[in-house]
Structures are given as C-alpha cells and as structure tokens.
Design an enzyme around this catalytic site. Structure first.
Site, short mmCIF file in Angstrom:
data_model
loop_
_atom_site.label_atom_id
_atom_site.label_comp_id
_atom_site.label_asym_id
_atom_site.label_seq_id
_atom_site.Cartn_x
_atom_site.Cartn_y
_atom_site.Cartn_z
N THR A 211 0.83 -1.21 0.00
CA THR A 211 0.00 0.00 0.00
C THR A 211 0.86 1.25 0.00
O THR A 211 1.99 1.26 0.50
CB THR A 211 -0.92 0.04 1.24
N ASN A 213 1.26 4.53 1.76
CA ASN A 213 0.91 5.15 3.04
C ASN A 213 0.98 6.67 2.84
O ASN A 213 2.06 7.23 2.70
CB ASN A 213 1.89 4.67 4.11
N GLU A 259 -4.11 4.42 3.70
CA GLU A 259 -3.27 3.57 2.86
C GLU A 259 -4.07 3.08 1.66
O GLU A 259 -5.22 2.66 1.80
CB GLU A 259 -2.76 2.37 3.65
#
Length: 317
Positions: A211, A213, A259
């Site tokens: 992901t 962030n 995220e």
C-alpha cells in the site's frame, strides 16, 4: 486564471469586475451555483470574474484551535474554480488585524478600491467584517452608495436531506461518517485527500498487498475508519484502489493512516511522490480478525469489491 495573494498583487490597472467572496472549501455544488453565476454574469457584462477567499480559515484566527477539517486545499480549490471559468482568484491572508475590519471598511478596501466591483454575488448566509456583522442586506445597501449590484443565490437542497442545503458543513459530516457516496453527491465528484507517500510498517507488502501510506495535509477531512473503493493517482496515472483508513487494529496500531493499494499493479515505487486518493464507496468497517488467514480473505474480498465498484463507475462515466 490569474492568482493573487493579497490586495497588493492585484494589477494596478484592474477595472470593473464581478466578485464573489467566501471560504469555498470543497467547491461543492452549492458553491458551483454561486461561482457559476458570477462567471456567467461577468461574461454578460464583458468584465472579469473574481473569487475572493481566505487563508488560513477565518475560524482559526478568530477562535484558535477551531479549524474545521478541510475538504480541499487551496491549490485544489483553484483548479476547480478555473474549471468553472473563473478569471481571477484572490486569496487574502486572514490575520488578526484583517479580522478587525468593519463591514464598511471591508467593502471599501476590498470591493471598491481593490476590485472595482460591478456586481457582487453571494449565498443567503454570507457574513463578513468584524464579528461577521455584515450580511447581504448591508452589502446591497452599500451598493447604492458605491455603484455595485448584489445578487443572492438561493442554495439547492440535497435530495433526501429535507431542506438542508448543500454546504461544507454537511459534506464534512458525511465524510466523517464514512458516507463518501453522500459526500460525492454534494461535491459533484468523489471526496479527495492528498499528500506524500511515506514509509509505513510495510505489512501490506509482506501480505502481498503493498500500500501507499499517504501522509495527508494538515486539517484534511478524512473519512471514518474503514475500507473504501476508490482511486490512487500518482504521476498523472489514475489507478483503481482499495483504501484503508484507520489504526490497523489487526496489528494493534495506534497511528491513524490512509493507505491505498493500487489494484493489480506490481512493482510500484511511490515513496516521496505527492499522490491523491479519491473515495468512491464504503466497503466495510475496520475489524480485527482471529487469524492471518481471516485477514487475507477479507483483503482479497475488499480488492474484488473495489475492482467491481470502480469498473462500474468508470463504465457509467
């Protein structure tokens, strides 16, 4: 679109103009009505349209610590206003000194001497000047003296919300509740947050779902904790995404993060990039699963649902 910061940035030879004033956070559908009318009126009269707004938000100066969650940063508002056809955007630094200007002085200093207003267009709840003592009635009364007209645009109500008009307050409430579809109805587009991609715990990468962030901008209006379908845009590329908002309870996290997993994308390196995240739909609430397998099953389902939702939206639009 010209952009000015402070009255001193306005060109010396600036002539008559059509003006609208407000915080215009989010440039939602109510704002679009007012700004759109200002643009149309300016074109009818053959003069430029000007939007006047403030930085920081006036509430932060008048009541420190009361800054509302922001629906859009100034550069995003400017983009949206330019799309509406606005000719110039004036951002006035809102200082303690500026907050002391009486309504009469505000009219003379900003509307008359600086912008040479020919028409001023506002919503019905517009307030200005020290202690927000000025209103549209006073603005119109002074127009007779200073040779400008005032138009008040009634705001539309949101379907299903009774008589509550489109407003930034309504939009913030919907975002805070996780109702991003309702917020999009008021905004006229999906709610967006943005910021720089920073290194997190990298658990997503370990689980096979890396992901981005996103370190969001200060005072950003962030949706309620949960999983959402939407898009991650980086370097001009818009990618369908499954978005997680929360503290990551599976791993006893404490820091609230945003995220975004770019669906079906492999090998993305977004660290240090400024990205945007658009929220399309709520998928599920944040939960702590009994096992890692349970978490992985949930993530796989989140991705499947997010893919379907974004594909359906893109097919319709």
């Amino acid at each position: 679109m010209q952009r000015w910061r402070g009255l001193e940035d306005i060109p010396q030879d600036w002539g008559r103009s059509v003006v609208t004033i407000g915080s215009y956070d989010g440039v939602h559908r109510g704002h679009q009505l007012i700004i759109g009318r200002a643009v149309a009126r300016a074109r009818e009269l053959g003069v430029p349209s000007v939007v006047v707004t403030f930085d920081p938000h006036p509430s932060e100066v008048v009541r420190p610590g009361s800054h509302p969650p922001l629906l859009a940063p100034h550069h995003r508002r400017a983009e949206l206003m330019a799309e509406l056809g606005v000719d110039a955007l004036l951002i006035l630094p809102f200082t303690a000194e500026f907050s002391q200007l009486s309504p009469a002085d505000f009219i003379v200093k900003v509307l008359v001497e600086a912008l040479h207003a020919k028409v001023v267009i506002e919503g019905p709840n517009f307030r200005f000047g020290h202690r927000a003592a000025g209103n549209t009635a006073y603005l119109a009364e002074q127009g007779a003296t200073y040779d400008y007209d005032v138009e008040v645009i009634e705001l539309e109500a949101r379907d299903g919300e009774g008589t509550e008009p489109f407003s930034s307050t309504l939009t913030r409430r919907l975002v805070a509740a996780g109702d991003v579809e309702g917020a999009a109805e008021v905004l006229g587009r999906p709610h967006r947050v943005e910021g720089v991609v920073v290194r997190g715990a990298q658990r997503g990468r370990e689980l096979g779902y890396p992901t981005a962030n996103v370190e969001t901008l200060p005072h950003t209006a962030i949706p309620a904790d949960g999983v959402y379908a939407g898009w991650l845009t980086a370097d001009g590329e818009r990618m369908p995404a499954a978005i997680s908002v929360g503290t990551n309870p599976q791993f006893d996290g404490t820091e609230r993060t945003v995220e975004a997993y770019a669906i079906d994308r492999v090998g993305l390196d977004l660290y240090g990039l400024h990205v945007t995240v658009d929220f399309l739909a709520y998928v599920r609430g944040m939960a702590k699963f009994e096992s890692l397998e349970g978490l992985l099953e949930a993530i796989a389902d989140d991705v499947k649902r997010s893919r379907a939702l974004t594909e359906a939206y893109d097919a319709e639009h």
